[in-house]
Enzyme design. Structure first.
Site, PDB file in Angstrom:
ATOM      1  CG  HIS A  66      -1.718   1.214   1.433  1.00 35.49           C
ATOM      2  ND1 HIS A  66      -3.086   1.252   1.257  1.00 35.49           N
ATOM      3  CD2 HIS A  66      -1.370   2.482   1.817  1.00 35.49           C
ATOM      4  CE1 HIS A  66      -3.533   2.464   1.507  1.00 35.49           C
ATOM      5  NE2 HIS A  66      -2.509   3.236   1.862  1.00 35.49           N
ATOM      6  CD  GLU A  67       1.867   3.529   3.825  1.00 30.11           C
ATOM      7  OE1 GLU A  67       1.978   4.524   3.083  1.00 30.11           O
ATOM      8  OE2 GLU A  67       1.059   3.477   4.764  1.00 30.11           O
ATOM      9  CG  HIS A  70       0.314   6.055  -0.976  1.00 33.74           C
ATOM     10  ND1 HIS A  70      -0.765   6.641  -1.595  1.00 33.74           N
ATOM     11  CD2 HIS A  70      -0.163   5.468   0.159  1.00 33.74           C
ATOM     12  CE1 HIS A  70      -1.854   6.409  -0.878  1.00 33.74           C
ATOM     13  NE2 HIS A  70      -1.517   5.700   0.178  1.00 33.74           N
TER      14      HIS A  70
END
Length: 264
Positions: A66-67, A70
């Site tokens: 998820h990170e 980004h």
């Protein structure tokens, strides 16, 4: 030629290729996820501990991705500094808020069975031109949760026989449920969270100033909303409805939640 010039062998946009290599910590998490999954599949040893390790390590892997999502979108959009900060190595210890990104979400999973949005990679928004790119950077993280949720429910959608491997499939169902709750929570338009950050670039200057004031308190606002019985009922009702729609068995992920609390 300078060693950090773009285009030089061993560099990508002026960043050493080492900055893109998965960290040993992430690789260890993946290895634990696979190993514990095999143990749960075969019912080896304490199967509740196997499922616990399978779900927690799988959840941590998804948080890292998820990170990373980004960070890689921000990198491609113009903020190459995310690579220098170590975000593209998938090392959870490099996140700007490791407690919010890793520790708190795992605790909430164990206590409440909710996929809480993690903390943050720090993105230099001034290096990214255009409102659309800003929104895509924020959207990239929740998009990974949506993809994970859909991928994890495929076996149930095609009618896999869960009877012979009940504990393993209960763990898969719980992971899918966590991804589903994380997707919904991350896409809520709460200041400071991904959903709010998606719309923030499109606000008027007046509303954006108010948003920026509220953003540091986004997590508190989220907890406050979920603490409200009406909002809580609405949230879980929506999550359960989506889960039913995509074929995620409620009884199975409830069993997964029971299994990971192996100490009870």
């Amino acid at each position: 030629m300078s060693h950090d010039q773009p285009g030089r062998a061993g560099f990508v946009l002026g960043v050493p290729r080492e900055a893109f290599r998965p960290s040993p910590i992430f690789l260890a998490l993946v290895a634990l996820f696979v190993t514990s999954g095999v143990l749960a599949w075969n019912g080896f040893g304490n199967v509740r501990l196997d499922v616990f390790l399978f779900v927690v390590s799988g959840w941590l892997v998804s948080l890292c991705l998820h990170e990373y999502a980004h960070a890689i979108v921000a990198f491609r959009a113009g903020d190459t500094n995310v690579a220098h900060r170590g975000y593209l190595t998938l090392n959870p210890l490099k996140y700007s808020h490791p407690v919010l990104s890793i520790v708190l979400p795992v605790v909430v999973v164990l206590l409440g069975g909710i996929g809480l949005p993690g903390g943050a990679v720090w993105v230099d928004r001034h290096r990214i031109p255009g409102r659309l790119k800003h929104s895509l950077v924020s959207l990239a993280g929740p998009a990974t949760n949506v993809v994970f949720a859909l991928a994890l429910v495929v076996p149930f959608a095609v009618g896999v026989d869960v009877g012979a491997r009940l504990e393993f499939w209960a763990g898969v169902a719980l992971l899918a449920f966590l991804q589903l709750t994380a997707s919904v929570l991350n896409l809520m338009p709460v200041p400071g969270l991904d959903g709010g950050n998606i719309i923030q670039p499109w606000l008027s200057p007046k509303w954006r100033r108010g948003y920026d004031i509220m953003a540091p308190f986004g997590f508190l606002l989220l907890f406050g909303l979920l603490w409200n019985p009406t909002v809580n009922s609405w949230f879980f009702g929506g999550v359960f409805a989506v889960g039913d729609l995509i074929g995620l068995p409620q009884a199975l992920y409830a069993e997964g939640l029971r299994l990971i609390r192996f100490w009870s």
